[in-house]
Design a protein around this motif. Sequence first.
Motif, PDB file in Angstrom:
ATOM      1  N   LEU A 188       0.799  -1.223   0.000  1.00  0.00           N
ATOM      2  CA  LEU A 188       0.000   0.000   0.000  1.00  0.00           C
ATOM      3  C   LEU A 188       0.834   1.276   0.000  1.00  0.00           C
ATOM      4  O   LEU A 188       0.387   2.303  -0.526  1.00  0.00           O
ATOM      5  CB  LEU A 188      -0.954  -0.007   1.197  1.00  0.00           C
ATOM      6  N   ASP A 200       3.601   1.753  -1.547  1.00  0.00           N
ATOM      7  CA  ASP A 200       4.269   1.907  -2.843  1.00  0.00           C
ATOM      8  C   ASP A 200       3.242   2.299  -3.896  1.00  0.00           C
ATOM      9  O   ASP A 200       2.495   1.463  -4.397  1.00  0.00           O
ATOM     10  CB  ASP A 200       4.959   0.600  -3.236  1.00  0.00           C
ATOM     11  N   ALA A 201       3.203   3.589  -4.223  1.00  0.00           N
ATOM     12  CA  ALA A 201       2.218   4.089  -5.180  1.00  0.00           C
ATOM     13  C   ALA A 201       2.429   3.509  -6.577  1.00  0.00           C
ATOM     14  O   ALA A 201       1.551   3.623  -7.441  1.00  0.00           O
ATOM     15  CB  ALA A 201       2.270   5.617  -5.242  1.00  0.00           C
ATOM     16  N   LYS A 202       3.598   2.895  -6.800  1.00  0.00           N
ATOM     17  CA  LYS A 202       3.864   2.303  -8.111  1.00  0.00           C
ATOM     18  C   LYS A 202       3.136   0.972  -8.301  1.00  0.00           C
ATOM     19  O   LYS A 202       2.998   0.497  -9.424  1.00  0.00           O
ATOM     20  CB  LYS A 202       5.373   2.094  -8.282  1.00  0.00           C
ATOM     21  N   ASP A 210      -3.398  -0.292  -8.786  1.00  0.00           N
ATOM     22  CA  ASP A 210      -4.558  -0.433  -7.906  1.00  0.00           C
ATOM     23  C   ASP A 210      -5.060  -1.863  -7.831  1.00  0.00           C
ATOM     24  O   ASP A 210      -5.420  -2.348  -6.758  1.00  0.00           O
ATOM     25  CB  ASP A 210      -5.686   0.480  -8.401  1.00  0.00           C
ATOM     26  N   ALA A 232      -2.897  -3.813  -5.560  1.00  0.00           N
ATOM     27  CA  ALA A 232      -2.893  -3.339  -4.173  1.00  0.00           C
ATOM     28  C   ALA A 232      -4.208  -3.607  -3.449  1.00  0.00           C
ATOM     29  O   ALA A 232      -4.235  -3.689  -2.221  1.00  0.00           O
ATOM     30  CB  ALA A 232      -2.588  -1.841  -4.139  1.00  0.00           C
ATOM     31  N   THR A 237      -3.706   7.027   3.794  1.00  0.00           N
ATOM     32  CA  THR A 237      -2.597   7.578   3.012  1.00  0.00           C
ATOM     33  C   THR A 237      -2.673   7.130   1.558  1.00  0.00           C
ATOM     34  O   THR A 237      -2.524   7.938   0.633  1.00  0.00           O
ATOM     35  CB  THR A 237      -1.250   7.152   3.615  1.00  0.00           C
ATOM     36  N   ARG A 238      -2.941   5.833   1.343  1.00  0.00           N
ATOM     37  CA  ARG A 238      -3.011   5.331  -0.040  1.00  0.00           C
ATOM     38  C   ARG A 238      -4.254   5.845  -0.757  1.00  0.00           C
ATOM     39  O   ARG A 238      -4.273   5.980  -1.989  1.00  0.00           O
ATOM     40  CB  ARG A 238      -2.972   3.806  -0.053  1.00  0.00           C
ATOM     41  N   ASP A 261      -3.883   8.530  -3.331  1.00  0.00           N
ATOM     42  CA  ASP A 261      -3.281   8.206  -4.624  1.00  0.00           C
ATOM     43  C   ASP A 261      -4.109   7.216  -5.434  1.00  0.00           C
ATOM     44  O   ASP A 261      -3.752   6.895  -6.572  1.00  0.00           O
ATOM     45  CB  ASP A 261      -1.870   7.620  -4.412  1.00  0.00           C
ATOM     46  N   ALA A 262      -5.180   6.702  -4.854  1.00  0.00           N
ATOM     47  CA  ALA A 262      -5.999   5.707  -5.551  1.00  0.00           C
ATOM     48  C   ALA A 262      -6.718   6.347  -6.738  1.00  0.00           C
ATOM     49  O   ALA A 262      -7.216   7.466  -6.641  1.00  0.00           O
ATOM     50  CB  ALA A 262      -7.003   5.081  -4.590  1.00  0.00           C
ATOM     51  N   ARG A 263      -6.766   5.620  -7.829  1.00  0.00           N
ATOM     52  CA  ARG A 263      -7.437   6.127  -9.028  1.00  0.00           C
ATOM     53  C   ARG A 263      -8.718   5.359  -9.343  1.00  0.00           C
ATOM     54  O   ARG A 263      -9.716   5.945  -9.692  1.00  0.00           O
ATOM     55  CB  ARG A 263      -6.485   6.046 -10.231  1.00  0.00           C
ATOM     56  N   LYS A 301     -10.613   2.586  -4.345  1.00  0.00           N
ATOM     57  CA  LYS A 301     -11.069   3.578  -3.369  1.00  0.00           C
ATOM     58  C   LYS A 301     -12.098   2.948  -2.431  1.00  0.00           C
ATOM     59  O   LYS A 301     -12.075   3.173  -1.217  1.00  0.00           O
ATOM     60  CB  LYS A 301     -11.685   4.782  -4.078  1.00  0.00           C
TER      61      LYS A 301
END
Length: 375
Positions: free
Chosen positions: A62, A64-66, A69, A72, A103-104, A107-109, A114
């Motif tokens: 979670l 690591d934004a790389k 989705d 993760a 936090t994640r 950055d969730a798309r 979400k």
Amino acid sequence: TISSALWSLWPRICSALTEWAVDYLENALVPMDNFISRGTETFLAPGAPYMAQLFAVARHVLVDAKVPDEDAAPAAKLLECVLLNCPGRVDEWVPHMVQVSITRLADARANFFKDQLMCVVAAAIYYNAPLALNVIASQQGSLAQIFTAWFGMIFETNKKMRATHFKKEFNKKLCALALVRLMALPAAQLPQEILAAEGQLLQGTLRLLVELKTQMAQRKLDEEAEESDEEADDDDEDEWDGGEQEDVEDDDGYLEKLAKQARSYQWKGGEDTHDADDDDDDDDYDAFFGTSGYDDDMSTPLDSVDAFATFKDVMVALQGADPARAQAMAAGLAPEAMTTVNELMAYAEVRRVEIVQEAQAKMKGGNATAATPHN
């Protein structure tokens, strides 16, 4: 229960997931859930490393934004599993689980991701509402931001006025129960921001329960139709096995029927049949994971909780304990919303009867199975 031999695999699974196998977390999710739900005592045994190892996996994914989705999302689901299967026993981990999810979320798309992250927050509130609220509030501005985002998701619709978030029955139920849990708290335990917006808590709960009721009814119709189709297929097979076909014409008719049945099925990876206005990234998720997600293969104590009966019990208790608060909560509702409240209260009693009937039917089915000799 889970044998010690199987538990010896847990550290190896977690090590692989944090080192090289993150892409396989979705495949490991249901087995790991089985460890948690069926081996809870071992999982939470004093000095056991299992909870720490699980959180290390979830955090690794979670933070690591790389990590995409879709890869993760199972990590967030793991956190939800812990919160729902270990009531009152992982207090020290709640701040970590909530914080990493919030936090994640920034950055969730994808909508489905979400939803899953917000479901961790909902599960934490259901687990221990005061604790979860304190954790959220400890991050400056997060309480207002999270609840604004949550209610925005509950009420968000597409061009056809269909919900774009919390599409699965389980997610609707979890979010509704979390909101009801907040309404059940004494006013003194609620932050001022939540207490001032209790009308929105009720409105959000109504929205989720109405949609849940509709979805449950549609699923029941689909299951009945599927059962009817299976019975029809069995009859067709009996007719086919009954003897030779009288003539070639009968063969042609049967083959044409099979062809029609084949055309009625469509692989999810095939041509898109959705209206463009109804498309969003959840369609991609459903095409890959299935419309039920993981929930059909996972069980939690929440399965035995009825959201409608719980809603009615809390509303009745609130009216008796604090009528002024109950009246203030309903003051902002439109007349049709008050009608919805009454309808849901009545439906709660229907659900109580249905639950008893379902339990009796299951018991009879089990007895019949037990009484049937196995060859």
